[in-house]
Write an enzyme that holds these catalytic residues in place. Structure first.
Site, PDB file in Angstrom:
ATOM      1  N   ARG A   1       0.821  -1.217   0.000  1.00  0.00           N
ATOM      2  CA  ARG A   1       0.000   0.000   0.000  1.00  0.00           C
ATOM      3  C   ARG A   1       0.855   1.267   0.000  1.00  0.00           C
ATOM      4  O   ARG A   1       0.341   2.385  -0.098  1.00  0.00           O
ATOM      5  CB  ARG A   1      -0.928   0.018   1.233  1.00  0.00           C
ATOM      6  CG  ARG A   1      -1.984  -1.069   1.224  1.00  0.00           C
ATOM      7  CD  ARG A   1      -2.764  -1.091   2.524  1.00  0.00           C
ATOM      8  NE  ARG A   1      -3.947  -0.258   2.496  1.00  0.00           N
ATOM      9  CZ  ARG A   1      -5.198  -0.709   2.429  1.00  0.00           C
ATOM     10  NH1 ARG A   1      -5.451  -1.988   2.397  1.00  0.00           N
ATOM     11  NH2 ARG A   1      -6.204   0.114   2.398  1.00  0.00           N
TER      12      ARG A   1
ATOM     13  N   TYR B   1       0.858   4.320  -2.524  1.00  0.00           N
ATOM     14  CA  TYR B   1      -0.234   5.289  -2.337  1.00  0.00           C
ATOM     15  C   TYR B   1      -0.034   6.053  -1.032  1.00  0.00           C
ATOM     16  O   TYR B   1      -0.021   7.290  -1.020  1.00  0.00           O
ATOM     17  CB  TYR B   1      -1.552   4.524  -2.328  1.00  0.00           C
ATOM     18  CG  TYR B   1      -2.797   5.368  -2.178  1.00  0.00           C
ATOM     19  CD1 TYR B   1      -3.250   6.179  -3.211  1.00  0.00           C
ATOM     20  CD2 TYR B   1      -3.546   5.317  -1.004  1.00  0.00           C
ATOM     21  CE1 TYR B   1      -4.422   6.930  -3.081  1.00  0.00           C
ATOM     22  CE2 TYR B   1      -4.715   6.054  -0.864  1.00  0.00           C
ATOM     23  CZ  TYR B   1      -5.150   6.864  -1.899  1.00  0.00           C
ATOM     24  OH  TYR B   1      -6.307   7.599  -1.765  1.00  0.00           O
TER      25      TYR B   1
ATOM     26  N   GLY C   1       3.113   8.033  -1.154  1.00  0.00           N
ATOM     27  CA  GLY C   1       2.926   9.044  -2.213  1.00  0.00           C
ATOM     28  C   GLY C   1       2.106  10.206  -1.683  1.00  0.00           C
ATOM     29  O   GLY C   1       2.450  11.377  -1.876  1.00  0.00           O
TER      30      GLY C   1
ATOM     31  N   ARG D   1     -13.397  -1.806  -4.268  1.00  0.00           N
ATOM     32  CA  ARG D   1     -13.759  -1.222  -2.974  1.00  0.00           C
ATOM     33  C   ARG D   1     -14.955  -1.956  -2.396  1.00  0.00           C
ATOM     34  O   ARG D   1     -15.800  -2.492  -3.106  1.00  0.00           O
ATOM     35  CB  ARG D   1     -14.060   0.268  -3.112  1.00  0.00           C
ATOM     36  CG  ARG D   1     -12.766   1.064  -3.130  1.00  0.00           C
ATOM     37  CD  ARG D   1     -13.018   2.537  -3.065  1.00  0.00           C
ATOM     38  NE  ARG D   1     -12.846   3.102  -4.378  1.00  0.00           N
ATOM     39  CZ  ARG D   1     -12.654   4.399  -4.600  1.00  0.00           C
ATOM     40  NH1 ARG D   1     -12.604   5.251  -3.619  1.00  0.00           N
ATOM     41  NH2 ARG D   1     -12.506   4.851  -5.819  1.00  0.00           N
TER      42      ARG D   1
ATOM     43  N   SER E   1     -18.815  -0.969  -3.426  1.00  0.00           N
ATOM     44  CA  SER E   1     -19.195  -1.330  -4.801  1.00  0.00           C
ATOM     45  C   SER E   1     -19.192  -2.850  -4.961  1.00  0.00           C
ATOM     46  O   SER E   1     -20.125  -3.428  -5.541  1.00  0.00           O
ATOM     47  CB  SER E   1     -18.277  -0.644  -5.817  1.00  0.00           C
ATOM     48  OG  SER E   1     -16.947  -0.648  -5.375  1.00  0.00           O
ATOM     49  N   ASN E   2     -18.166  -3.530  -4.445  1.00  0.00           N
ATOM     50  CA  ASN E   2     -18.121  -4.999  -4.552  1.00  0.00           C
ATOM     51  C   ASN E   2     -19.359  -5.637  -3.943  1.00  0.00           C
ATOM     52  O   ASN E   2     -20.014  -6.481  -4.550  1.00  0.00           O
ATOM     53  CB  ASN E   2     -16.909  -5.549  -3.781  1.00  0.00           C
ATOM     54  CG  ASN E   2     -15.659  -5.632  -4.646  1.00  0.00           C
ATOM     55  OD1 ASN E   2     -15.657  -5.165  -5.772  1.00  0.00           O
ATOM     56  ND2 ASN E   2     -14.603  -6.219  -4.107  1.00  0.00           N
TER      57      ASN E   2
ATOM     58  N   GLY F   1     -13.983 -10.136   9.025  1.00  0.00           N
ATOM     59  CA  GLY F   1     -14.980  -9.064   8.885  1.00  0.00           C
ATOM     60  C   GLY F   1     -15.079  -8.179  10.120  1.00  0.00           C
ATOM     61  O   GLY F   1     -15.952  -7.311  10.187  1.00  0.00           O
TER      62      GLY F   1
HETATM   63  P1  NAD Z   1     -11.162   7.820  -8.860  1.00  0.00           P
HETATM   64  O1  NAD Z   1     -10.200   6.766  -9.245  1.00  0.00           O
HETATM   65  O2  NAD Z   1     -12.591   7.627  -9.260  1.00  0.00           O
HETATM   66  O3  NAD Z   1     -10.689   9.249  -9.378  1.00  0.00           O
HETATM   67  C1  NAD Z   1      -9.341   9.598  -9.555  1.00  0.00           C
HETATM   68  C2  NAD Z   1      -9.205  10.303 -10.905  1.00  0.00           C
HETATM   69  O4  NAD Z   1      -7.842  10.690 -11.110  1.00  0.00           O
HETATM   70  C3  NAD Z   1      -9.594   9.397 -12.080  1.00  0.00           C
HETATM   71  O5  NAD Z   1     -10.499  10.075 -12.909  1.00  0.00           O
HETATM   72  C4  NAD Z   1      -8.264   9.143 -12.781  1.00  0.00           C
HETATM   73  O6  NAD Z   1      -8.407   8.882 -14.166  1.00  0.00           O
HETATM   74  C5  NAD Z   1      -7.498  10.403 -12.466  1.00  0.00           C
HETATM   75  N1  NAD Z   1      -6.038  10.230 -12.558  1.00  0.00           N
HETATM   76  C6  NAD Z   1      -5.272   9.238 -12.019  1.00  0.00           C
HETATM   77  N2  NAD Z   1      -3.982   9.428 -12.322  1.00  0.00           N
HETATM   78  C7  NAD Z   1      -3.912  10.572 -13.067  1.00  0.00           C
HETATM   79  C8  NAD Z   1      -2.857  11.289 -13.682  1.00  0.00           C
HETATM   80  N3  NAD Z   1      -1.573  10.866 -13.604  1.00  0.00           N
HETATM   81  N4  NAD Z   1      -3.152  12.414 -14.380  1.00  0.00           N
HETATM   82  C9  NAD Z   1      -4.457  12.844 -14.482  1.00  0.00           C
HETATM   83  N5  NAD Z   1      -5.489  12.205 -13.928  1.00  0.00           N
HETATM   84  C10 NAD Z   1      -5.227  11.081 -13.219  1.00  0.00           C
HETATM   85  O7  NAD Z   1     -11.043   7.993  -7.280  1.00  0.00           O
HETATM   86  P2  NAD Z   1     -11.882   8.870  -6.256  1.00  0.00           P
HETATM   87  O8  NAD Z   1     -12.433   7.945  -5.272  1.00  0.00           O
HETATM   88  O9  NAD Z   1     -12.769   9.810  -6.974  1.00  0.00           O
HETATM   89  O10 NAD Z   1     -10.699   9.677  -5.536  1.00  0.00           O
HETATM   90  C11 NAD Z   1     -10.432  11.044  -5.830  1.00  0.00           C
HETATM   91  C12 NAD Z   1      -9.297  11.528  -4.934  1.00  0.00           C
HETATM   92  O11 NAD Z   1      -9.688  11.406  -3.551  1.00  0.00           O
HETATM   93  C13 NAD Z   1      -7.999  10.721  -5.089  1.00  0.00           C
HETATM   94  O12 NAD Z   1      -6.909  11.599  -5.015  1.00  0.00           O
HETATM   95  C14 NAD Z   1      -8.005   9.813  -3.875  1.00  0.00           C
HETATM   96  O13 NAD Z   1      -6.703   9.474  -3.474  1.00  0.00           O
HETATM   97  C15 NAD Z   1      -8.727  10.666  -2.829  1.00  0.00           C
HETATM   98  N6  NAD Z   1      -9.372   9.828  -1.803  1.00  0.00           N
HETATM   99  C16 NAD Z   1     -10.504   9.115  -2.100  1.00  0.00           C
HETATM  100  C17 NAD Z   1     -11.076   8.316  -1.116  1.00  0.00           C
HETATM  101  C18 NAD Z   1     -12.335   7.524  -1.368  1.00  0.00           C
HETATM  102  O14 NAD Z   1     -12.827   6.847  -0.448  1.00  0.00           O
HETATM  103  N7  NAD Z   1     -12.919   7.568  -2.538  1.00  0.00           N
HETATM  104  C19 NAD Z   1     -10.493   8.241   0.159  1.00  0.00           C
HETATM  105  C20 NAD Z   1      -9.324   8.959   0.404  1.00  0.00           C
HETATM  106  C21 NAD Z   1      -8.779   9.767  -0.585  1.00  0.00           C
HETATM  107  N1  UDP Z   2     -13.136  -5.733   1.760  1.00  0.00           N
HETATM  108  C1  UDP Z   2     -13.870  -6.906   1.846  1.00  0.00           C
HETATM  109  N2  UDP Z   2     -14.433  -7.399   0.700  1.00  0.00           N
HETATM  110  C2  UDP Z   2     -14.329  -6.771  -0.499  1.00  0.00           C
HETATM  111  C3  UDP Z   2     -13.587  -5.566  -0.572  1.00  0.00           C
HETATM  112  C4  UDP Z   2     -12.987  -5.077   0.577  1.00  0.00           C
HETATM  113  O1  UDP Z   2     -14.006  -7.507   2.925  1.00  0.00           O
HETATM  114  O2  UDP Z   2     -14.896  -7.271  -1.491  1.00  0.00           O
HETATM  115  C5  UDP Z   2     -12.557  -5.167   3.010  1.00  0.00           C
HETATM  116  C6  UDP Z   2     -11.087  -4.752   2.908  1.00  0.00           C
HETATM  117  O3  UDP Z   2     -10.242  -5.850   3.236  1.00  0.00           O
HETATM  118  C7  UDP Z   2     -11.021  -3.643   3.941  1.00  0.00           C
HETATM  119  C8  UDP Z   2     -12.386  -2.979   3.879  1.00  0.00           C
HETATM  120  O4  UDP Z   2     -13.253  -3.959   3.277  1.00  0.00           O
HETATM  121  O5  UDP Z   2     -10.836  -4.177   5.235  1.00  0.00           O
HETATM  122  C9  UDP Z   2     -12.411  -1.689   3.071  1.00  0.00           C
HETATM  123  O6  UDP Z   2     -11.789  -1.949   1.828  1.00  0.00           O
HETATM  124  P1  UDP Z   2     -11.693  -0.860   0.669  1.00  0.00           P
HETATM  125  O7  UDP Z   2     -10.796  -1.437  -0.393  1.00  0.00           O
HETATM  126  O8  UDP Z   2     -13.041  -0.419   0.265  1.00  0.00           O
HETATM  127  O9  UDP Z   2     -11.016   0.404   1.343  1.00  0.00           O
HETATM  128  P2  UDP Z   2      -9.713   0.612   2.259  1.00  0.00           P
HETATM  129  O10 UDP Z   2      -9.123  -0.712   2.656  1.00  0.00           O
HETATM  130  O11 UDP Z   2      -8.780   1.404   1.413  1.00  0.00           O
HETATM  131  O12 UDP Z   2     -10.240   1.348   3.425  1.00  0.00           O
END
Ligand code: NAD
Ligand code: UDP
Length: 331
Positions: free
Chosen positions: A142, A145, A148, A186, A189-190, A207
């Site tokens: 991980r 990310y 990063g 995620r 969605s799954n 779980g």
């Molecule tokens: P997402 O994957 O749907 O959206 C990310 C977008 O960034 C995508 O459209 C992708 O094509 C674009 N992208 C990736 N690399 C790129 C690059 N090099 N140049 C230009 N575009 C690029 O994800 P999201 O869930 O909408 O997340 C949006 C932001 O929020 C991300 O930075 C993510 O790290 C942050 N975030 C999201 C969550 C969450 O639960 N969804 C949680 C923590 C942080």
């Molecule tokens: N997870 C799960 N079944 C799935 C997808 C994820 O049990 O089909 C679990 C995963 O191991 C984690 C939690 O659900 O403990 C949230 O996972 P997700 O990938 O949505 O987000 P993150 O781990 O980045 O919080």
């Protein structure tokens, strides 16, 4: 004159909702995205609006455009997506963030960073306040990310100290809602997709690990409040819904709410999977006067309906989610 706002990652899940909200608030919106995980479908309905423009660009390459405010969301966000090419993920969050910061510095623009609760790693403090420095494995799967995003925070604060760049850094906790990528792995969605197909929901581990889920409308409202907050508010500020639940509870809730006949299966827990996560949102409450309003069941109904319609539409086209999805996404 209307303000020009740049949204990187604007064709993604959260980014597309943000672009829509900004247009509704009378901003001119420039959406920059390389469509790595984002989809044109997410922004198709915005294309006809005169104040919206899409540019296909990778933030790893320098950018040059006029802008007053920048929201930097470009980065794959789910473990499945960000581990496809970990080096690319790291580059997007470091080189990409620096390119966007350079643009902010040149244009004297205010810049927002979508950081993440992953900066806390597998936390040993619960709930997590912003002062907590985290427990991240720097060499784990991980890390591309997590580290990063941590490096990006460093860059934001160094630009602020060196060049007086106006920064707004938020740490986003798990967010869900319509337009999540259906196969990004995620949990919400799954589970919804499997439940709607009456197939087993796969719970990783036993779980008992917890997460706290925030509906996307609440999150986007917080982003805009953060951007509009006074200059001395730089963050980092946690954004998320503190309502914590176990992954097993979530599975049961989604099966129940989708009237599904699905069973629950247990699979191996992925490496470095955090055991618990819950935001301390005291700062967001005090500094932004924000807190989430959408309860999990209300948000889940909207998300289940979204995926239900998507599956039905896809069924009409090919009968297979994967086949249709692969047309737009290389994974
Ligand atoms: P997402 O994957 O749907 O959206 C990310 C977008 O960034 C995508 O459209 C992708 O094509 C674009 N992208 C990736 N690399 C790129 C690059 N090099 N140049 C230009 N575009 C690029 O994800 P999201 O869930 O909408 O997340 C949006 C932001 O929020 C991300 O930075 C993510 O790290 C942050 N975030 C999201 C969550 C969450 O639960 N969804 C949680 C923590 C942080
Ligand atoms: N997870 C799960 N079944 C799935 C997808 C994820 O049990 O089909 C679990 C995963 O191991 C984690 C939690 O659900 O403990 C949230 O996972 P997700 O990938 O949505 O987000 P993150 O781990 O980045 O919080």
């Amino acid at each position: 004159m209307k303000k020009q706002v740049l949204v990187t990652g604007g064709a993604g899940f959260i980014g597309s909702h943000l672009c829509e909200s900004l247009l509704n608030r009378n901003y001119k919106v420039l959406c920059v995205d390389n469509l790595f995980t984002g989809r044109i479908e997410n922004i198709q309905y915005l294309m006809s609006r005169p104040d919206f423009k899409f540019v296909n660009h990778d933030v790893i390459q320098p950018l040059d455009m006029e802008t007053h405010e920048i929201y930097n969301l470009a980065s794959p966000a789910s473990p499945v997506h960000y581990q496809i090419d970990p080096v690319l993920t790291w580059k997007t969050n470091t080189i990409g963030s620096m390119n966007v910061l350079e643009l902010a510095r040149r244009k004297n623009a205010k810049i927002f960073q979508a950081s993440t609760s992953e900066v806390y790693g597998d936390p040993d403090i619960h709930p997590q306040p912003e002062e907590y420095r985290g427990n991240v494995n720097p060499i784990g799967v991980r890390a591309c990310y997590d580290e990063g995003k941590r490096s990006a925070e460093t860059l934001f604060f160094d630009y602020h100290r060196m060049y007086n760049t106006q920064i707004k850094v938020v740490r986003i906790f798990n967010t869900y809602g319509p337009r999540m990528v259906p196969e990004d792995g995620r949990v919400i969605s799954n589970f919804i997709i499997e439940a709607l197909r009456n197939r087993p929901l796969k719970v990783y581990g036993d779980g008992s690990q917890t997460r706290s889920f925030c509906f996307v409308d609440d999150m986007v409202r917080a982003f805009i409040k953060m951007m509009e907050s006074p200059a001395h508010i730089t963050g980092p500020i946690n954004l998320g819904n503190p309502h914590e639940m176990s992954i097993y509870q979530l599975a049961e809730m989604i099966i129940d709410m989708s009237n599904s006949r699905s069973a629950i299966e247990f699979k191996k827990l992925p490496e470095d999977d955090p055991k618990k996560r819950k935001p301390d949102i005291k700062k967001a409450r005090e500094l932004l006067n924000w807190e989430p309003e959408v309860e999990i069941k209300t948000g889940l109904i909207k998300t289940i309906n979204y995926f239900d319609e998507m599956l039905k539409a896809m069924g009409k086209v090919t009968g297979s989610l994967s086949k249709v999805f692969l047309v737009n996404n290389p994974f």
